[in-house]
Design an enzyme around this catalytic site. Structure first.
Site, PDB file in Angstrom:
ATOM      1  CG  HIS A   1       7.337  -7.886  -0.117  1.00  0.00           C
ATOM      2  ND1 HIS A   1       6.793  -8.307   1.077  1.00  0.00           N
ATOM      3  CD2 HIS A   1       8.530  -8.531  -0.226  1.00  0.00           C
ATOM      4  CE1 HIS A   1       7.616  -9.163   1.669  1.00  0.00           C
ATOM      5  NE2 HIS A   1       8.677  -9.307   0.889  1.00  0.00           N
TER       6      HIS A   1
ATOM      7  CG  ASP B   1      -0.235  -0.007   2.538  1.00  0.00           C
ATOM      8  OD1 ASP B   1       0.551   0.928   2.812  1.00  0.00           O
ATOM      9  OD2 ASP B   1      -0.446  -0.949   3.332  1.00  0.00           O
TER      10      ASP B   1
ATOM     11  CB  CYS C   1       5.090  -1.882 -21.945  1.00  0.00           C
ATOM     12  SG  CYS C   1       6.491  -0.867 -21.407  1.00  0.00           S
TER      13      CYS C   1
ATOM     14  CG  ASN D   1       3.886  -7.916  15.884  1.00  0.00           C
ATOM     15  OD1 ASN D   1       3.049  -7.364  15.177  1.00  0.00           O
ATOM     16  ND2 ASN D   1       4.508  -9.023  15.503  1.00  0.00           N
TER      17      ASN D   1
END
Length: 232
Positions: free
Chosen positions: A109, A94, A136, A201
């Site tokens: 990523h 994102d 492309c 976390n």
């Protein structure tokens, strides 16, 4: 912390989940009845390009309805204020770190708002749906694909990330599962080079035992508090 230090920060799906970004992983993590791994591989792209493109079109469209949260904004504040070396590495595809204002940022990523030509390597900023066989604009090959690192492909920027880890005084992991390599091994690399290690976390990650310190809770609470303490 009084003197400038070299900091490497890794973020994962947990930091964006609080903004409402669907992770598509874990229990029930299915999309149209498919395991995420079945739509995130080069083989899947070759066998069913319509399905793979539709999956990423849906994820790209979702970005219009989400905003950076307090954790993204705190890391952007740290980026702007930190006088030493700082590298923010995200596993997320994102654009929430970008929109929050982070500039010393790498997407290992790939990015939802980017298209990749496998023929010439051209990357193009992309906002809308990306149908299969889109040409492309650089070479004309009708093969544009989502600029996403699929399972089995090499993540981006690995040489830069490894060089930063070798110089890091502090490595911080935020909202990651500790299950996806090579990112899951960053803590071990950082420790090998002598960095302090901290995990922020919601729950202990699969690699929690490698961290010197773990703090559990929502990223939107933990990260701003940590940034406040670091900037002191």
């Amino acid at each position: 912390m009084t003197a400038p230090r070299n900091i490497v920060i890794l973020t994962g799906a947990g930091i964006s989940a609080e903004s409402g970004v669907a992770t598509f992983r874990g229990p029930g993590g299915l999309w149209e009845g498919h395991r995420v791994e079945d739509v995130c591989t080069p083989q899947a792209l070759a066998q069913d390009p319509e399905l793979v493109h539709r999956f990423y079109d849906a994820r790209r469209a979702q970005l219009a309805g989400v905003e950076p949260n307090a954790a993204h904004l705190a890391l952007a504040r740290l980026d702007a204020a930190w006088p030493g070396n700082l590298l923010l590495v995200t596993q997320n595809v994102d654009d929430l770190h970008d929109r929050a204002g982070s500039s010393r940022l790498l997407h290992m990523h790939g990015e939802l708002k980017s298209a990749l030509c496998p023929a010439c390597g051209n990357r193009i900023a992309w906002e809308d749906a990306l149908p299969p066989e889109t040409e492309c604009p650089n070479c004309g090959t009708p093969a544009l694909r989502p600029d996403i690192v699929f399972f089995g492909e090499m993540p981006y920027h690995m040489a830069t990330i490894e060089a930063a880890l070798a110089q890091a005084d502090l490595f911080v992991s935020i909202g990651t599962s500790g299950a996806v390599y090579p990112a899951a091994g960053f803590v071990q690399t950082a420790r090998h080079y002598g960095a302090a290690t901290l995990e922020l976390n919601l729950d202990p990650s699969e690699g929690s035992l490698w961290f010197e310190e773990s703090r559990m809770g929502p990223a939107g609470t933990l990260v701003p508090a940590w940034v406040d303490a670091v900037l002191g």
